[in-house]
Structure formats: C-alpha cells, structure tokens
Design an enzyme around this catalytic site. Structure first.
Site, PDB file in Angstrom:
ATOM      1  N   GLY A  10     -23.333  29.527   3.097  1.00 30.86           N
ATOM      2  CA  GLY A  10     -23.895  28.397   3.859  1.00 30.86           C
ATOM      3  C   GLY A  10     -23.182  28.206   5.193  1.00 30.86           C
ATOM      4  O   GLY A  10     -22.875  27.079   5.590  1.00 30.86           O
ATOM      5  N   ALA A  11     -22.944  29.344   5.898  1.00 33.83           N
ATOM      6  CA  ALA A  11     -22.155  29.273   7.145  1.00 33.83           C
ATOM      7  C   ALA A  11     -23.022  29.044   8.376  1.00 33.83           C
ATOM      8  O   ALA A  11     -22.538  29.176   9.494  1.00 33.83           O
ATOM      9  CB  ALA A  11     -21.343  30.560   7.297  1.00 33.83           C
ATOM     10  N   ASN A  12     -24.286  28.704   8.188  1.00 33.73           N
ATOM     11  CA  ASN A  12     -25.159  28.529   9.356  1.00 33.73           C
ATOM     12  C   ASN A  12     -25.197  27.098   9.873  1.00 33.73           C
ATOM     13  O   ASN A  12     -25.760  26.827  10.927  1.00 33.73           O
ATOM     14  CB  ASN A  12     -26.583  29.006   9.037  1.00 33.73           C
ATOM     15  CG  ASN A  12     -27.208  28.177   7.951  1.00 33.73           C
ATOM     16  OD1 ASN A  12     -26.624  28.038   6.883  1.00 33.73           O
ATOM     17  ND2 ASN A  12     -28.361  27.599   8.200  1.00 33.73           N
ATOM     18  N   GLY A  14     -23.248  22.795   9.615  1.00 39.39           N
ATOM     19  CA  GLY A  14     -22.251  21.863   9.100  1.00 39.39           C
ATOM     20  C   GLY A  14     -20.839  22.440   9.000  1.00 39.39           C
ATOM     21  O   GLY A  14     -20.383  23.176   9.881  1.00 39.39           O
ATOM     22  N   ILE A  15     -20.183  22.119   7.887  1.00 43.24           N
ATOM     23  CA  ILE A  15     -18.777  22.523   7.717  1.00 43.24           C
ATOM     24  C   ILE A  15     -18.661  24.054   7.655  1.00 43.24           C
ATOM     25  O   ILE A  15     -17.721  24.639   8.191  1.00 43.24           O
ATOM     26  CB  ILE A  15     -18.195  21.897   6.421  1.00 43.24           C
ATOM     27  CG1 ILE A  15     -18.370  20.369   6.431  1.00 43.24           C
ATOM     28  CG2 ILE A  15     -16.721  22.256   6.271  1.00 43.24           C
ATOM     29  CD1 ILE A  15     -18.046  19.694   5.105  1.00 43.24           C
ATOM     30  N   GLY A  16     -19.646  24.688   7.003  1.00 44.72           N
ATOM     31  CA  GLY A  16     -19.607  26.152   6.869  1.00 44.72           C
ATOM     32  C   GLY A  16     -19.610  26.837   8.226  1.00 44.72           C
ATOM     33  O   GLY A  16     -18.853  27.791   8.458  1.00 44.72           O
ATOM     34  N   SER A 141     -16.420  17.279  -3.737  1.00 44.68           N
ATOM     35  CA  SER A 141     -16.907  16.046  -3.111  1.00 44.68           C
ATOM     36  C   SER A 141     -16.293  14.835  -3.801  1.00 44.68           C
ATOM     37  O   SER A 141     -16.056  14.853  -5.020  1.00 44.68           O
ATOM     38  CB  SER A 141     -18.428  15.970  -3.227  1.00 44.68           C
ATOM     39  OG  SER A 141     -18.875  14.675  -2.871  1.00 44.68           O
ATOM     40  N   TYR A 175     -26.242  16.181  -8.452  1.00 38.55           N
ATOM     41  CA  TYR A 175     -25.283  16.670  -7.454  1.00 38.55           C
ATOM     42  C   TYR A 175     -23.863  16.254  -7.878  1.00 38.55           C
ATOM     43  O   TYR A 175     -22.928  17.057  -7.846  1.00 38.55           O
ATOM     44  CB  TYR A 175     -25.650  16.081  -6.088  1.00 38.55           C
ATOM     45  CG  TYR A 175     -24.676  16.384  -4.979  1.00 38.55           C
ATOM     46  CD1 TYR A 175     -24.521  17.677  -4.485  1.00 38.55           C
ATOM     47  CD2 TYR A 175     -23.902  15.370  -4.410  1.00 38.55           C
ATOM     48  CE1 TYR A 175     -23.623  17.951  -3.453  1.00 38.55           C
ATOM     49  CE2 TYR A 175     -23.008  15.634  -3.382  1.00 38.55           C
ATOM     50  CZ  TYR A 175     -22.875  16.916  -2.908  1.00 38.55           C
ATOM     51  OH  TYR A 175     -21.987  17.181  -1.890  1.00 38.55           O
TER      52      TYR A 175
HETATM   53  N1  LIG Z   1     -20.943  16.503   4.806  1.00 40.48           N
HETATM   54  C1  LIG Z   1     -20.418  15.694   3.896  1.00 40.48           C
HETATM   55  O1  LIG Z   1     -20.292  14.488   4.112  1.00 40.48           O
HETATM   56  C2  LIG Z   1     -19.971  16.232   2.567  1.00 40.48           C
HETATM   57  C3  LIG Z   1     -19.375  15.345   1.644  1.00 40.48           C
HETATM   58  C4  LIG Z   1     -18.940  15.850   0.427  1.00 40.48           C
HETATM   59  C5  LIG Z   1     -19.094  17.196   0.151  1.00 40.48           C
HETATM   60  N2  LIG Z   1     -19.664  18.032   1.055  1.00 40.48           N
HETATM   61  C6  LIG Z   1     -19.815  19.453   0.701  1.00 40.48           C
HETATM   62  O2  LIG Z   1     -19.478  20.272   1.803  1.00 40.48           O
HETATM   63  C7  LIG Z   1     -20.255  21.468   1.782  1.00 40.48           C
HETATM   64  C8  LIG Z   1     -20.932  21.665   3.119  1.00 40.48           C
HETATM   65  O3  LIG Z   1     -21.757  20.552   3.378  1.00 40.48           O
HETATM   66  P1  LIG Z   1     -22.380  20.230   4.812  1.00 40.48           P
HETATM   67  O4  LIG Z   1     -22.331  18.765   4.987  1.00 40.48           O
HETATM   68  O5  LIG Z   1     -21.766  21.098   5.832  1.00 40.48           O
HETATM   69  O6  LIG Z   1     -23.905  20.599   4.529  1.00 40.48           O
HETATM   70  P2  LIG Z   1     -25.026  21.453   5.356  1.00 40.48           P
HETATM   71  O7  LIG Z   1     -24.786  21.371   6.823  1.00 40.48           O
HETATM   72  O8  LIG Z   1     -26.338  21.004   4.829  1.00 40.48           O
HETATM   73  O9  LIG Z   1     -24.727  22.897   4.865  1.00 40.48           O
HETATM   74  C9  LIG Z   1     -25.092  23.327   3.595  1.00 40.48           C
HETATM   75  C10 LIG Z   1     -25.279  24.806   3.685  1.00 40.48           C
HETATM   76  O10 LIG Z   1     -25.617  25.287   2.380  1.00 40.48           O
HETATM   77  C11 LIG Z   1     -26.691  26.165   2.538  1.00 40.48           C
HETATM   78  N3  LIG Z   1     -27.455  26.304   1.308  1.00 40.48           N
HETATM   79  C12 LIG Z   1     -28.082  25.352   0.582  1.00 40.48           C
HETATM   80  N4  LIG Z   1     -28.722  25.906  -0.461  1.00 40.48           N
HETATM   81  C13 LIG Z   1     -28.491  27.243  -0.387  1.00 40.48           C
HETATM   82  C14 LIG Z   1     -28.884  28.347  -1.154  1.00 40.48           C
HETATM   83  N5  LIG Z   1     -29.665  28.207  -2.235  1.00 40.48           N
HETATM   84  N6  LIG Z   1     -28.454  29.579  -0.797  1.00 40.48           N
HETATM   85  C15 LIG Z   1     -27.672  29.749   0.288  1.00 40.48           C
HETATM   86  N7  LIG Z   1     -27.283  28.741   1.077  1.00 40.48           N
HETATM   87  C16 LIG Z   1     -27.687  27.505   0.745  1.00 40.48           C
HETATM   88  C17 LIG Z   1     -27.541  25.570   3.632  1.00 40.48           C
HETATM   89  O11 LIG Z   1     -28.437  26.563   4.121  1.00 40.48           O
HETATM   90  P3  LIG Z   1     -29.863  26.207   4.783  1.00 40.48           P
HETATM   91  O12 LIG Z   1     -29.548  25.905   6.213  1.00 40.48           O
HETATM   92  O13 LIG Z   1     -30.657  27.445   4.576  1.00 40.48           O
HETATM   93  O14 LIG Z   1     -30.405  25.020   4.046  1.00 40.48           O
HETATM   94  C18 LIG Z   1     -26.442  25.191   4.613  1.00 40.48           C
HETATM   95  O15 LIG Z   1     -26.048  26.305   5.350  1.00 40.48           O
HETATM   96  C19 LIG Z   1     -21.230  21.308   0.610  1.00 40.48           C
HETATM   97  O16 LIG Z   1     -20.719  21.967  -0.515  1.00 40.48           O
HETATM   98  C20 LIG Z   1     -21.257  19.818   0.372  1.00 40.48           C
HETATM   99  O17 LIG Z   1     -21.571  19.509  -0.954  1.00 40.48           O
HETATM  100  C21 LIG Z   1     -20.118  17.583   2.263  1.00 40.48           C
END
Ligand SMILES: NC(=O)c1ccc[n+]([C@@H]2O[C@H](COP(=O)([O-])OP(=O)(O)OC[C@H]3O[C@@H](n4cnc5c(N)ncnc54)[C@H](OP(=O)(O)O)[C@@H]3O)[C@@H](O)[C@H]2O)c1
Length: 316
Positions: A10-12, A14-16, A141, A175
């Site tokens: 999921g490096a495209n 947010g945090i990734g 989380s 979740y």
């Molecule tokens: N942001 C927060 O406030 C927060 C809080 C607690 C925990 N987290 C955790 O931090 C991590 C990153 O979160 P983020 O906020 O950066 O979210 P994000 O920007 O939505 O990034 C999530 C990534 O996961 C990918 N993904 C989802 N389903 C997938 C699948 N089936 N196969 C491959 N890739 C998939 C998405 O790809 P697509 O672009 O294709 O959808 C996207 O690249 C997650 O594990 C999240 O649970 C975040």
C-alpha cells in the site's frame, strides 16, 4: 552500505507513500507492493523524482487475494535475492460498507489486514532469512483500545460468510478486530521466527493525515468525521519516520514481539486486575498500555491455526 531492500504494501498513498519516500531518500531499494498499478505508477514517478533514487520498483499485489499474493511472492523471489524489511502497511478501512467476501471467500477486512499479511510473510520467510538483519513491521491502530472493554472479542464464527445476511455488520468493528488479530500475530510470529533472527514488531498509529482519496473511499456520513480528525492528525511523514526508525535503527535491532507507540516507546500490557476508575481512564486515554486480550493464548492459537488453515494450506 550493501543495498538493503524494503517491501512496503500500500505504498501508493498516505503513510505507505511517505515511507517509500523516506526509505528511497535514505538510499534503500524500495518495492512498492500495490494493487492499482495505474494510480501507483504516478506515485512511483513522484517518489523517484523527489528522491532521485531510481531503485523504486512497483509490483502488483492485492492483499485480499491469496492467488495475487502467491504470484507477487514468486515474482519477487525470481527478481530479488532477499528481503531486509517487510512493512505490512496496506489495510482495508472503508467504514460503512456491507459484509463483503474476498476472492477466497473470507470477510474482506480480515482477508486484507490479517490473512494476506500472514501468507505474504510466510511465503517470503526464506528471503527474509537471507538478510543479515531482517525486520517485519505491522501497521497497528489505537482502535484496539476497544478491547479494554472485557466484552470485546474477535468474532471467529463469522469470517467466512456464516452469518453474512443474518447478523448486523460493522466494518468499523471488523477493522478493530482485524488490528487486534494483527497485533496477536506480531507476538506469535516474533516467537516463531526468533531462532531465524527475524524481528517482528507493530507500531500503534494514533492518527495520520488521511489522503483525500482515502477519505473519499469511505461512506459519505464518515467523511465529515474524517476531515475533522485530519485537522488534528500529524502529517504522514511523521509516522513514516517511525516506520523507518523501527526498521533500521540500532535502537530496535534486537527488539522483537513488541507494540511500539508513536513516541517510539515500547508499550506494556495492562494488568488483568482492575486498577480503579482514574487509573483505568488514564490507561485508556494514553498510549503506554494495550489490552490483555492481545496475550490470550487460547485466542492466539485459534487465530494462528486459522491463518495456517485458510492462508497457507489454501489450494493454489
Ligand atoms: N491514517 C490514520 O489515521 C491511521 C490510523 C490508524 C492506523 N492506520 C493504519 O496505517 C496504515 C496506512 O493507512 P493510511 O492512512 O496511510 O491509509 P491509505 O492512504 O488509505 O493507504 C492504504 C493503502 O492500502 C492499500 N490497500 C488497501 N487494500 C489493499 C489491497 N487489498 N491490496 C493492496 N493494497 C491495498 C491502498 O491501496 P489503494 O490506493 O489501491 O486503495 C492504499 O495504498 C493502515 O494499515 C491503517 O490501518 C492509519
């Protein structure tokens, strides 16, 4: 430095994506493991341009599909000799969706956030062993705080559509349960892979600014909440720096089987005894403790056995 290789799911966005930038800036070979190649190609270009590191590769994987994970791992092993760092960052977080099944007939949140990472790690074990300092990081989380409520539990009986149309379903709860399951796997994997020198930890993320695209993926009634949360959340680069520290610094070189908070402190499990109202409130609101449920041996075994049965023993 010999070239060190990091896989980030999921490096495209947010945090990734921020983590991919950080690792690329620091000279690592980065493998962006993403499901949507078209969107991710743009992110890859941006990362290469911003970091001047051409060693940023994009490989397709859908973390909710065992077949896709198997294909990814076999291609990875054909192309590269080792994995130094594996970051399970991708997650399914679409609040509001109905109960959905993955291609392998598993509830989609658990398929993406738990069984997928389990299978990928399993298939890459030999390549992790080829590294002189292999480290795995799970994106956790603070939602697992719901497990301070002693009635909270993982609903193992509804992970394969058993009560799909008969029980009310909440993606939020799923979740939450999936992140608890991932934490439990962190502890168990650390134990299992200790002799191989593979370190496995989890970072408890309290919040990081969500990308517009991420917010638009959730149901309309969640979006205002997400936008308000975003006002208070730190930038994604803050959490990406934490990924980097845990996966590369000497400080964490011998750390395994730990949940780490965003101040990079090792968190402690709460005592099973009720500490009184005010202490309990402090525990729930703070980020120094996590719920005892995470060390329930019976649940841990149930989870591990299920992961092995569904993911590893699944027909190819
Ligand atoms: N942001 C927060 O406030 C927060 C809080 C607690 C925990 N987290 C955790 O931090 C991590 C990153 O979160 P983020 O906020 O950066 O979210 P994000 O920007 O939505 O990034 C999530 C990534 O996961 C990918 N993904 C989802 N389903 C997938 C699948 N089936 N196969 C491959 N890739 C998939 C998405 O790809 P697509 O672009 O294709 O959808 C996207 O690249 C997650 O594990 C999240 O649970 C975040």
């Amino acid at each position: 430095m010999l070239e060190r290789k990091v896989i980030i799911t999921g490096a495209n966005s947010g945090i990734g994506k921020s983590a991919a930038i950080k690792f690329a800036k620091e000279g690592y070979m980065v493998i962006m493991a993403c499901r949507n190649i078209e969107i991710s190609r743009t992110a890859q270009k941006e990362i290469i341009e911003a970091t001047k590191n051409n060693n940023v590769h994009l490989m397709k994987v859908d973390m909710s599909s065992f077949n896709s994970i198997r294909t990814f791992c076999s291609e990875y092993k054909n192309r590269f000799d080792k994995v130094d760092i594996l970051i399970h960052n991708a997650a399914y977080i679409n609040h509001g969706e109905k109960y959905q099944l993955s291609p392998d007939h598993i509830e989609l949140t658990f398929a993406t956030n738990v069984f997928g990472p389990f299978l990928m790690t399993n298939l890459l074990l030999d390549h992790l062993k080829n590294s002189d300092d292999p480290r795995i990081l799970h994106a956790g989380s603070n939602i697992i705080k719901h497990f301070f409520d002693l009635k909270a539990k993982i609903s193992f009986d509804n992970l394969q559509g058993e009560f799909k149309d008969r029980r009310s379903h909440s993606v939020y709860k799923m979740y939450c349960q999936s992140k608890m399951a991932l934490l439990m796997l962190t502890f168990k994997m650390a134990e299992e892979y200790q002799n191989e020198g593979i370190k496995v930890n989890a970072l408890q993320i309290n919040g990081a600014k969500m990308a517009k695209r991420t917010i638009n993926k959730v149901k309309p009634w969640w979006r205002p909440i997400a936008w308000v949360q975003n006002l208070f959340f730190p930038p994604t680069s803050y959490m990406a720096n934490n990924y980097f520290e845990i996966c590369t610094s000497d400080l964490f070189q011998n750390t395994t089987g730990k949940l780490i908070n965003d101040k990079l402190e090792i968190m402690q499990v709460t005592s099973s005894e009720y500490p009184g109202f005010f202490k309990q409130l402090k525990i729930v609101l703070g980020s120094r403790f996590y719920p005892t449920y995470a060390h329930n041996d019976h649940i841990m075994k149930q989870l591990w056995d299920l992961c092995t049965k569904l993911a590893v023993s699944s027909p190819t």
